[in-house]
Design a protein around this motif. Structure first.
Motif, PDB file in Angstrom:
ATOM      1  N   ILE A   1      24.181  36.735  50.670  1.00  0.00           N
ATOM      2  CA  ILE A   1      25.302  37.651  50.904  1.00  0.00           C
ATOM      3  C   ILE A   1      26.611  37.019  50.436  1.00  0.00           C
ATOM      4  O   ILE A   1      27.441  37.675  49.793  1.00  0.00           O
ATOM      5  N   LEU A   2      26.791  35.742  50.748  1.00  0.00           N
ATOM      6  CA  LEU A   2      28.009  35.042  50.345  1.00  0.00           C
ATOM      7  C   LEU A   2      28.209  35.109  48.831  1.00  0.00           C
ATOM      8  O   LEU A   2      29.294  35.454  48.342  1.00  0.00           O
ATOM      9  N   HIS A   3      27.159  34.805  48.087  1.00  0.00           N
ATOM     10  CA  HIS A   3      27.313  34.736  46.629  1.00  0.00           C
ATOM     11  C   HIS A   3      27.331  36.116  45.977  1.00  0.00           C
ATOM     12  O   HIS A   3      27.967  36.287  44.929  1.00  0.00           O
ATOM     13  N   PHE A   4      26.681  37.106  46.588  1.00  0.00           N
ATOM     14  CA  PHE A   4      26.848  38.474  46.090  1.00  0.00           C
ATOM     15  C   PHE A   4      28.296  38.925  46.280  1.00  0.00           C
ATOM     16  O   PHE A   4      28.879  39.573  45.402  1.00  0.00           O
ATOM     17  N   ARG A   5      28.884  38.573  47.425  1.00  0.00           N
ATOM     18  CA  ARG A   5      30.280  38.921  47.677  1.00  0.00           C
ATOM     19  C   ARG A   5      31.201  38.239  46.670  1.00  0.00           C
ATOM     20  O   ARG A   5      32.148  38.841  46.159  1.00  0.00           O
ATOM     21  N   LYS A   6      30.931  36.969  46.388  1.00  0.00           N
ATOM     22  CA  LYS A   6      31.733  36.240  45.397  1.00  0.00           C
ATOM     23  C   LYS A   6      31.607  36.893  44.019  1.00  0.00           C
ATOM     24  O   LYS A   6      32.600  37.038  43.283  1.00  0.00           O
ATOM     25  N   ALA A   7      30.381  37.274  43.669  1.00  0.00           N
ATOM     26  CA  ALA A   7      30.152  37.895  42.359  1.00  0.00           C
ATOM     27  C   ALA A   7      30.894  39.224  42.253  1.00  0.00           C
ATOM     28  O   ALA A   7      31.486  39.537  41.213  1.00  0.00           O
ATOM     29  N   ILE A   8      30.885  40.005  43.330  1.00  0.00           N
ATOM     30  CA  ILE A   8      31.554  41.309  43.315  1.00  0.00           C
ATOM     31  C   ILE A   8      33.065  41.140  43.215  1.00  0.00           C
ATOM     32  O   ILE A   8      33.753  41.954  42.584  1.00  0.00           O
ATOM     33  N   LEU A   9      33.596  40.085  43.814  1.00  0.00           N
ATOM     34  CA  LEU A   9      35.025  39.815  43.670  1.00  0.00           C
ATOM     35  C   LEU A   9      35.396  39.599  42.207  1.00  0.00           C
ATOM     36  O   LEU A   9      36.485  39.978  41.767  1.00  0.00           O
ATOM     37  N   LEU A  10      34.482  39.000  41.465  1.00  0.00           N
ATOM     38  CA  LEU A  10      34.735  38.700  40.055  1.00  0.00           C
ATOM     39  C   LEU A  10      34.388  39.874  39.139  1.00  0.00           C
ATOM     40  O   LEU A  10      34.894  39.953  38.017  1.00  0.00           O
ATOM     41  N   ASN A  11      33.518  40.755  39.614  1.00  0.00           N
ATOM     42  CA  ASN A  11      33.126  41.923  38.810  1.00  0.00           C
ATOM     43  C   ASN A  11      32.810  43.078  39.757  1.00  0.00           C
ATOM     44  O   ASN A  11      31.648  43.351  40.058  1.00  0.00           O
ATOM     45  N   SER A  12      33.851  43.740  40.207  1.00  0.00           N
ATOM     46  CA  SER A  12      33.694  44.794  41.218  1.00  0.00           C
ATOM     47  C   SER A  12      33.053  46.058  40.658  1.00  0.00           C
ATOM     48  O   SER A  12      32.631  46.928  41.426  1.00  0.00           O
ATOM     49  N   GLU A  13      32.978  46.186  39.340  1.00  0.00           N
ATOM     50  CA  GLU A  13      32.428  47.399  38.732  1.00  0.00           C
ATOM     51  C   GLU A  13      30.918  47.324  38.522  1.00  0.00           C
ATOM     52  O   GLU A  13      30.310  48.295  38.072  1.00  0.00           O
ATOM     53  N   ASN A  14      30.321  46.194  38.854  1.00  0.00           N
ATOM     54  CA  ASN A  14      28.879  46.031  38.668  1.00  0.00           C
ATOM     55  C   ASN A  14      28.141  46.658  39.855  1.00  0.00           C
ATOM     56  O   ASN A  14      28.089  46.091  40.943  1.00  0.00           O
TER      57      ASN A  14
END
Length: 269
Positions: free
Chosen positions: A76-89
């Protein structure tokens, strides 16, 4: 240009090149390890690469590996980090929802305020606020110098006032949301010998303190601030660092050890 200055530029360029190359090397080493089935080694390389630079692909891959290992808090932590960097994915958002489900943690549903007044919309609302302010100034100047009917000003004032109040509130709310993200943490696992997915929030900083409440791996918490507006923490005699945290609804509050959570956005040292 002096020779020393040229050398400095050359040195900085080399450092940048080496760091970029190192991050790429670690990333592809992680991919190769993942392809060979060595999940632990892949995670190790990805984590090392994340110390150099952050990308949505890197954190997304890490999240997937942690998910496969059943470490849903880390996932969950790293999915959240990834979404912060690419919210449109959208794939990242779907995978995050699945990780929340597997972790047994309720994913807070997006509310209107959290969506359109979120930290991501802060630049937009700042632009709108500036447009409203400058348009109001230009309108007043236009009416004053060109002797236009004051009726135009009379009808414009309520509309501009409403837009000013809305955009000002939006900037304020979005700024608060951005500040909260800098204080947000994700619960990972207990630091005790059992390494369970239930983490005790202590009444006081320290292992011997009684539990005030408990939270689950994957839950989001907010770190409190001290009187200097810094993260509130306490370092105990054995060197462990504890942070005072609370849930977003303020129903859960207590001290959590540093190795039991991960920062959504790593604090600047």
């Amino acid at each position: 240009m002096t020779s020393s200055f040229k050398f400095l530029i050359f040195f900085l360029t080399c450092i940048r090149f080496l760091y970029g190359s190192e991050q790429d090397r670690l990333f592809y080493d992680a991919i190769r390890a993942e392809a060979s089935g060595d999940t632990d080694l892949a995670i190790k390389f990805y984590l090392q690469a994340s110390q150099i630079a952050h990308t949505a692909n890197l954190h997304g891959n890490l999240a997937n590996l942690y998910f496969e290992e059943g470490k849903f808090g880390h996932s969950i932590l790293h999915f959240r980090k990834a979404i912060l960097l690419n919210s449109e994915n959208s794939e990242l958002s779907t995978n995050l929802a699945f990780a929340y489900e597997k972790a047994g943690v309720q994913n807070a549903k997006s509310k209107f305020l959290d969506t359109y007044f979120s930290a991501d919309f802060l630049p937009f609302w700042i632009i709108i606020l500036n447009i409203v302010i400058w348009f109001s100034v230009v309108l007043v100047i236009y009416i004053f110098f060109f002797k236009e009917s004051k009726r135009l000003l009379f009808y414009s004032i309520p509309i501009l006032t409403a837009l000013f109040v809305l955009s000002s509130y939006a900037v304020h709310f979005s700024s608060n949301q951005k500040a909260l993200k800098l204080r947000e943490i994700i619960v990972l696992h207990s630091s005790d010998s059992n390494n369970t997915n239930i983490v005790q929030l202590r009444r006081f900083a320290g292992e011997k303190s009684l539990a005030n409440t408990s939270v689950s791996s994957g839950e989001s918490l907010i770190v409190d601030l001290d009187e200097n507006k810094k993260h509130k923490f306490h370092k105990v005699s054995n060197g462990d660092i504890w942070y005072l945290v609370r849930s977003s609804d303020n129903k859960s509050k207590g001290w959590i050890k540093e190795d039991e959570f991960g920062w959504l956005i790593e604090p600047i040292s």
